[in-house]
Write an enzyme that holds these catalytic residues in place. Structure first.
Site, mmCIF file in Angstrom:
data_model
loop_
_atom_site.group_PDB
_atom_site.id
_atom_site.type_symbol
_atom_site.label_atom_id
_atom_site.label_comp_id
_atom_site.label_asym_id
_atom_site.label_seq_id
_atom_site.Cartn_x
_atom_site.Cartn_y
_atom_site.Cartn_z
ATOM 1 N N HIS A 1 -12.029 -28.427 -16.016
ATOM 2 C CA HIS A 1 -12.494 -29.692 -16.344
ATOM 3 C C HIS A 1 -11.222 -30.640 -16.815
ATOM 4 C CE1 HIS A 1 -16.483 -28.097 -15.329
ATOM 5 N NE2 HIS A 1 -16.268 -27.264 -16.443
ATOM 6 N N ILE B 1 -12.733 -30.880 -12.247
ATOM 7 C CA ILE B 1 -14.199 -31.242 -11.370
ATOM 8 C C ILE B 1 -15.225 -31.647 -12.724
ATOM 9 C CG2 ILE B 1 -14.030 -29.560 -9.824
ATOM 10 C CD1 ILE B 1 -15.617 -27.521 -11.170
ATOM 11 N N GLY C 1 -21.184 -29.275 -14.367
ATOM 12 C CA GLY C 1 -22.574 -29.483 -13.759
ATOM 13 C C GLY C 1 -23.333 -30.127 -14.563
#
Length: 270
Positions: A181, A196, A199
């Site tokens: 991340h 990324i 979630g």
């Protein structure tokens, strides 16, 4: 290295312990900003009238799936967060300390992989992480329940969800500091062009945007679930599509036509 002496199915019922976690108004406000709260949403960002977002509880309980990874039930570097559930039992105070217990509730055999369900309970919430673990299947276990169908009826709603470039860097300060991340090299190692978004950050951002569209207070969230199907990059614009009934909604979230959260459900209020 994975604990290969213990087949995946033997982790069912394994206790992950008890832990007390404390937080302050600062933590709850940082979290709200990280998932997209606006400066004018004073109930979410101003300590004098703060109502912590219910999804903040998931950062308090992150220790439980991390503990299972530390026991080498699966390879943490390869495992994926497959799905999440949250049931709110009572509101989180603006500051406080909460004792949680956790266990491996179930392990499902998907053939090439196993799915570990980690359940965390406290007086304020119940949460369940589903962790997809490649290479841990084929142990002769149950494949697990079939996916629930989405609602066929209800009012249709579409919500644009804007993420921002610094969002993963900010959200990781709430507790999940996995390198994918923040570190471009770690992201490239899993086939992504850059770090990324978490979630759980995408799911919480979706719940916040959905509450606004429904005219519900986001702190009145009572139930939330979703299955993660594709990564989101910080700065992506997402589209949430829902079928709603009052303050309940079944939803999906997509990026450029590709689903990133499937089988979503949210309920606000009683």
């Amino acid at each position: 290295m994975v604990n290969t002496d213990r087949p995946a199915g033997e982790w069912i019922g394994h206790p992950l312990g008890r832990r007390s976690v404390a937080w302050t108004e600062r933590d709850a406000i940082l979290y709200a900003l990280a998932v997209g709260a606006r400066a004018d949403e004073l109930d979410l960002v101003f300590e004098a009238r703060l109502r912590p977002l219910p999804t903040f509880a998931l950062t308090l309980a992150q220790w439980a799936p991390d503990a299972l990874g530390a026991l080498r039930a699966f390879e943490p570097g390869l495992a994926l967060h497959g799905a999440q559930r949250l049931e709110v039992l009572e509101p989180l105070p603006a500051r406080g300390e909460l004792t949680m217990t956790a266990e491996v509730e179930a392990v499902w055999d998907k053939g090439s992989a196993a799915v570990f369900d980690v359940r965390v309970e406290s007086r304020c919430f119940m949460a369940r992480w589903s962790i997809f673990a490649p290479g841990r299947g084929d142990f002769g276990g149950d494949r697990g329940p079939a996916a629930s169908p989405t609602a066929a009826e209800g009012d249709e709603l579409t919500v644009a969800l804007a993420t921002f470039p610094e969002q993963a860097a900010l959200y990781r300060l709430c507790g999940d500091r996995h390198a994918i991340h923040i570190d471009p090299a770690a992201a490239r190692a899993i086939g992504q062009p850059r770090p990324i978004l978490h979630g759980l950050c995408t799911l919480a951002t979706s719940a916040l945007g959905l509450a606004r569209a429904l005219g519900a207070h986001p702190a009145d969230l009572r139930k939330l679930k979703g299955r993660f199907t594709a990564p989101v990059l910080p700065g992506d614009t997402l589209e949430l599509r829902a079928k709603t009934s009052g303050t309940a909604a079944d939803f999906t979230v997509a990026k450029e036509g590709h689903t990133v959260i499937a089988a979503g459900h949210a309920l606000y209020g009683d």
